[in-house]
Write an enzyme that holds these catalytic residues in place. Structure first.
Site: not given
Ligand code: GLA
Length: 679
Positions: A419, A461, A482
């Site tokens: 992440d 993205g 999210d």
């Protein structure tokens, strides 16, 4: 509101007030109204909307707080600042039990000035299930409107903000100066209540009582690197005891006859077709499983499993990961192909003197946890960031990438979600090389370990990751921010994937984020705020996209409807189709969208989605799909063949719901053999 405004209404004879009050007032704000609602204190017998428990308000983005816009600024409409009110974000719902003491609701409504003219929403007020006010579509910058609703004798009020059917982008909606007037002398106050889905429950097939005769489910293809540990549990339903056999297993693999778990290590690359045979007291099942050996042959179908974040967030620990793994088996979901158990953020501690990452006290032994999860036939996932810190502020992998990959392999980890988070402070800019760099680096580190680890990119993205995620070695990549359990969030994450379909395929998938069915809530679980039809749409849409299906719910609270949604093999087979061609939107007429995807057996999966608030007829023409003649239609949620249809197929689609069908007669192909460039 000041006294003058209040007395304006008080001065009118009662009968006239009553007659007026029956009518909802809905008009562009006059300067005077706006100024009346900007008072610091409410009039006698009135309470600010923001004094209710706003944690009960559901919304598509951010969090509602009293007296602030959703962006955290003073509530402002057309340059007028409202000291009180509630800023929310479409799609939003707020249910209030009026306790029989309310007489009126008044508010100015509009898109907050902080969006500088962007955003479009529709404010609605429902009283005892009747829509009593509707602002109509309001765009950013439109003059604010006044809503005034009579609540005399009413039991419940719902405040709703829709996205005006164009997605939730910039939909910062204000209930400005909003207040509820109470009967004089009222001794109780209205209270905000949990959102309850009172919409009709769509009929879907019962999947929790599978036939006694054994049936094999789940992916028809799986892959692994030769020489690395192999693990695949054959998903099977049927009356026990079951015994498992496999013919044609490639060298190096064996199947446990009692559990159906295939283990070992492939000796060589190549495509192998094994036939799995399962015997039980009620019969025998037989199905081919294609096993592909080679480098980068993981996630040949989208991962199915569970991740801790949407339910536990920071409250994840060894005990709830273990119980989730066990529940995956006991609930029957593993028997339909769900296999990953993924720990998200907050497991990390610091590093030892040599720089090796340590798990914190919530996870006493990752090795023991991995052994346990593997003993159930499942796989264990973990989470990190390429930056110095994760999104939750825990230790990231920056400058320890190889050490972390080695540690994950040593612990027995099978999946890594990586992440971006604080890497934003390391990247020089947003250029593609900078966006790709940390993912390429971790890819090269994972390639050096002696274990297969599925690699999930999480960077929301940026840089159109779908265009380069596969080249940089990602098995899946998040395409969106999210998700949360609101229609606006789920629909915008899902429906925005149509243009990305060509980038998905075996081993590399678009990820619109984890599922929000069941009990979800980021450390504070509640029943999903998606309606039943919205949940059907969620699973249908993710399956049409060929998205990973990672549950984000409390595995100890799987109700019948949620289980029926998740263990429908007809629907899962769409998601897990071995050819891996994702679907996309073919057309949209008003609120109906038609999506289709070709399946390996020569048929097509077709979804008719209704994004509107009213039921609508959806019709697909065979010519839309390049088909002619009569076609067999199967309703996948009902698991039922509907017969042969000429020309096309029509059905009524419920509001926010989906009709999911399979069109065509399946060809009788036993094994899926990937094309040469994919094997
Ligand atoms: C980001 C991700 C989430 C979750 C959290 C953990 O917000 O997008 O899915 O992993 O970080 O901190």
């Amino acid at each position: 509101m000041n006294k003058r405004f209040w007395c304006l209404l008080c001065g009118i004879p009662f009968a006239l007030i009553a007659a007026l009050a029956m009518l909802t007032v809905m008009r562009p704000a006059q300067a005077q109204d706006a100024s009346e609602l900007t008072a610091q204190t409410p009039p006698p017998n009135a309470i600010w909307l923001g004094s209710l428990d706003l944690s009960k308000m559901t919304q598509g983005w951010g969090k509602s707080t009293a007296d602030k816009s959703v962006g955290g600024n003073p509530i402002t409409l057309n340059g007028v600042v409202y000291p009180h009110g509630v800023g929310t974000h479409a799609v939003s719902n707020f249910d209030v039990n009026l306790k029989g003491v309310a007489v009126k609701f008044v508010s100015m409504v509009g898109v907050d000035d902080e969006k500088k003219g962007m955003g479009s929403v529709d404010f609605r007020v429902w009283v005892d299930d009747k829509k009593v006010a509707d602002s109509g579509v309001m765009h950013g910058g439109d003059p604010a409107k006044l809503i005034s609703v009579n609540l005399t004798g009413a039991k419940m009020m719902r405040l709703e903000v829709t996205d005006a059917n164009d997605g939730i982008d910039s939909d910062h909606a204000d209930w400005a100066g909003a207040m509820i007037f109470l009967e004089p002398g009222a001794t109780v106050k209205p209270v905000a209540v949990d959102w309850v889905d009172d919409s009709p429950m769509p009929v879907i097939a019962d999947c929790t009582n599978p036939p006694a005769k054994p049936e094999i489910h789940g992916p028809r293809i799986t892959g692994a690197t030769p020489g690395r540990p192999f693990l695949f549990m054959v998903p099977v339903t049927g009356r026990e005891p079951l015994t498992f056999h496999a013919s044609g297993l490639p060298a190096g693999l064996k199947i446990n006859p009692h559990t159906g778990i295939i283990t070992g290590a492939l000796k060589a690359s190549g495509v192998h077709v094994a036939t799995i045979i399962v015997h039980g007291p009620a019969g025998t099942a037989k199905r081919d499983l294609t096993i592909v050996g080679g480098i980068h042959k993981l996630a040949l179908t989208p991962p199915l499993g569970w991740n801790s974040w949407n339910v536990w967030a920071g409250a994840v620990d060894d005990a709830n990961v273990r119980s989730s793994a066990l529940a995956m088996v006991k609930s029957g979901l593993a028997a339909h192909g769900f296999q990953y158990i993924n720990i998200d953020d907050t497991w990390e501690d610091g590093r030892d003197a040599q720089g090796f990452i340590q798990s914190n006290k919530k996870f006493p032994s990752m090795t023991a946890l991995a052994d346990y999860v593997h003993s159930l036939g499942l796989k264990l996932g973990i989470y990190s960031s390429p930056g110095p810190k994760t999104c939750g502020g825990y230790e990231g992998s920056y400058q320890h990438e190889q050490q972390d990959a080695d540690t994950y392999a040593k612990w027995g980890i099978d999946y890594l979600k990586y992440d971006w988070c604080s890497y934003g402070g390391i990247a020089k800019n947003n250029s593609l090389p900078e966006l790709q760099k940390p993912y390429k680096l971790m890819r090269s580190c994972l390639d050096k370990v002696d274990r297969d680890i599925v690699f999930s990119f999480c960077q929301y993205g940026m840089g159109d990751v779908w265009k380069w995620g596969a080249q940089c070695g990602g098995n899946l990549w998040r395409c969106t921010g999210d998700i949360n359990d609101s229609w606006g969030s789920m629909a915008s994450n899902g429906f925005s994937q149509s243009d990305h379909y060509m980038y998905a395929g075996p081993g590399h998938w678009n990820d619109p984020d984890m599922l929000v069915v069941g009990y979800v809530g980021w450390g504070n679980p509640h029943k999903t705020h998606l309606s039943y039809n919205e949940q059907v749409t969620h699973i249908s849409l993710w399956s049409m996209i060929a998205a990973p299906l990672l549950l984000g719910c409390d595995m100890s609270k799987l109700d019948k409807f949620t289980l029926d949604l998740l263990c429908n093999d007809d629907v899962l087979d769409v998601d897990q189709d071995p050819m891996g061609k994702a679907g996309h939107r073919y057309w949209q007429h008003n609120t109906i969208q038609m999506w289709a995807r070709p399946l390996w057996d020569g048929t097509m999966a077709v979804a008719l989605f209704n994004t509107g608030e009213e039921p609508h007829k959806g019709s697909v023409l065979w010519s839309d799909l390049g088909l002619k003649g009569k076609q067999l239609v199967r309703n996948l949620w009902l698991k039922k063949n509907l017969g042969y249809f000429a020309g096309g197929f029509s059905a009524e689609v419920p509001p926010h719901g989906t009709v999911l069908i399979k069109v065509g007669k399946p060809k009788n192909i036993k094994a899926y053999i990937p094309p040469k460039n994919e094997d």
